[in-house]
Design a protein around this motif. Structure first.
Motif, PDB file in Angstrom:
ATOM      1  N   LYS A   1       0.849  -1.196   0.000  1.00 44.74           N
ATOM      2  CA  LYS A   1       0.000   0.000   0.000  1.00 44.74           C
ATOM      3  C   LYS A   1       0.892   1.256   0.000  1.00 44.74           C
ATOM      4  N   PRO A   2       0.295   2.448  -0.240  1.00 45.89           N
ATOM      5  CA  PRO A   2       1.138   3.653  -0.340  1.00 45.89           C
ATOM      6  C   PRO A   2       1.912   3.985   0.937  1.00 45.89           C
ATOM      7  N   MET A   3       2.760   4.954   0.804  1.00 45.96           N
ATOM      8  CA  MET A   3       3.631   5.409   1.902  1.00 45.96           C
ATOM      9  C   MET A   3       2.836   5.865   3.125  1.00 45.96           C
ATOM     10  N   TRP A   4       3.201   5.315   4.269  1.00 47.12           N
ATOM     11  CA  TRP A   4       2.679   5.795   5.574  1.00 47.12           C
ATOM     12  C   TRP A   4       3.585   5.136   6.605  1.00 47.12           C
ATOM     13  N   ALA A   5       4.656   5.844   6.948  1.00 48.64           N
ATOM     14  CA  ALA A   5       5.736   5.240   7.737  1.00 48.64           C
ATOM     15  C   ALA A   5       5.234   4.631   9.046  1.00 48.64           C
ATOM     16  N   GLU A   6       4.424   5.357   9.781  1.00 45.31           N
ATOM     17  CA  GLU A   6       4.024   4.868  11.105  1.00 45.31           C
ATOM     18  C   GLU A   6       3.240   3.559  10.997  1.00 45.31           C
TER      19      GLU A   6
ATOM     20  N   GLY B   1      -0.305  -7.111   2.510  1.00 42.34           N
ATOM     21  CA  GLY B   1      -0.885  -5.784   2.331  1.00 42.34           C
ATOM     22  C   GLY B   1      -0.547  -4.817   3.450  1.00 42.34           C
ATOM     23  N   GLY B   2       0.597  -4.160   3.343  1.00 44.87           N
ATOM     24  CA  GLY B   2       0.979  -3.151   4.335  1.00 44.87           C
ATOM     25  C   GLY B   2       1.492  -1.915   3.614  1.00 44.87           C
ATOM     26  N   GLN B   3       1.487  -0.795   4.333  1.00 47.53           N
ATOM     27  CA  GLN B   3       1.978   0.452   3.732  1.00 47.53           C
ATOM     28  C   GLN B   3       3.490   0.367   3.521  1.00 47.53           C
ATOM     29  N   ARG B   4       4.005   1.165   2.604  1.00 47.47           N
ATOM     30  CA  ARG B   4       5.467   1.286   2.523  1.00 47.47           C
ATOM     31  C   ARG B   4       5.921   2.337   3.529  1.00 47.47           C
ATOM     32  N   MET B   5       7.222   2.295   3.871  1.00 48.61           N
ATOM     33  CA  MET B   5       7.670   3.191   4.945  1.00 48.61           C
ATOM     34  C   MET B   5       8.980   3.921   4.662  1.00 48.61           C
ATOM     35  N   GLY B   6       9.632   3.629   3.531  1.00 46.44           N
ATOM     36  CA  GLY B   6      10.850   4.368   3.196  1.00 46.44           C
ATOM     37  C   GLY B   6      12.000   4.093   4.152  1.00 46.44           C
TER      38      GLY B   6
END
Ligand code: 48F
Length: 259
Positions: free
Chosen positions: A197-202, A231-236
């Protein structure tokens, strides 16, 4: 002192052959030498589990070398600081709950820890297929990365393991090979990879640990491969979740092996 040219060759050929023979049968094969795979390798090997780590690239370390946008600093948060302490990786407090470290020191320390703990690491080897028998993953089909790159029709070799860990990052490449061969048979709601899923670090940092688990009998996922599968957000370029994910998967596999 004499130095024979061919003795050098002989030393390499014979000792590498021993290494390769030794990885024919492992307890755990980790595919991918990024931060999550390296932490898992260190923990498993330290616990006496026969551990092999394969990476298709020349250098182990995956996406950690480049920090954020090629600035070779990474960030970790409080919950993962103990891993840096255990491995004697130096860091600085940037702000409350933000610690920075040199990415080169991090990769080097994680790699040295894995090797010195007893993990066998083979670089320049690509996983091109899987072995599945009686609805359980039993091993991998491997080839030289140069064979993969050249696209020459070179037949691979096969290696066996009790457990396989997909630590291949965003591609979740072992999981994708499994689905490509056998269809949607994963332990996800519809059996297919849920995708990143899109970026959302936390959120991504929490999910990468939650999503670290078995995706098919004998096949575990950790690191970004876990978020790509479940299915998890990416976090950079924050890496605490990767390190904690590596630890969690090692703990779970050790429990299974000892059960
Ligand atoms: O991508 P990568 O570093 O995996 P990770 O442990 O860490 C992700 C972070 O680096 C970053 C992030 C942090 O917030 O999002 O992306 O999940 O390392 C994956 C390794 O797997 C190797 C690849 O060369 C890389 O070093 N790899 C991928 N596919 C294969 C493979 C394959 N088929 N065979 C062998 N190695």
């Amino acid at each position: 002192m004499n130095l024979e040219d061919t003795k050098i060759s002989e030393a390499i050929i014979n000792t590498y052959k021993n290494k390769l023979e030794d990885v024919l049968h492992s307890d755990v094969i980790i595919v991918g030498g990024g931060p999550s795979g390296l932490v898992a390798a260190g923990c498993l090997a330290k616990a006496g589990v026969k551990t092999t780590l394969l990476d298709r690239k020349l250098s182990i370390g995956g996406g950690m070398w480049g920090g954020g946008m090629m600035m070779n600093q990474i960030v970790i948060q409080e919950s993962a600081r103990h891993i840096f302490d255990e491995l004697h990786i130096r860091y600085q407090e940037y702000d409350k709950n933000y610690y920075t470290a040199d990415s080169i020191e991090c990769v080097s320390a994680l790699t040295l820890n894995a090797v010195r703990s007893g993990a066998r690491i083979l670089n320049l080897i690509s996983v091109e297929d899987i072995i599945v028998k009686e609805k359980c993953i039993k091993g991998l089909v491997i080839n030289w990365s140069t064979a993969e790159m050249s696209k020459l029709p070179i037949d691979p070799l096969m290696i066996e393991s009790k457990y396989i860990l997909d630590a291949t990052g965003h591609d979740a490449s072992v999981v994708s090979k499994l689905v490509h061969r056998l269809g949607n048979i994963l332990s996800t709601p519809d059996g297919s990879p849920e995708g990143e899923k899109p970026m959302w670090a936390e959120r991504g940092e929490e999910q990468v640990v939650e999503n670290t688990r078995e995706a098919y009998p004998g096949l575990y996922v950790c690191g970004m491969a876990a978020n790509a599968t479940f299915g998890g957000q990416r976090m950079g370029p924050i890496f605490g979740g990767m390190l904690l994910s590596g630890k969690k998967t090692a703990r779970e596999i050790i429990k299974q092996i000892r059960a």
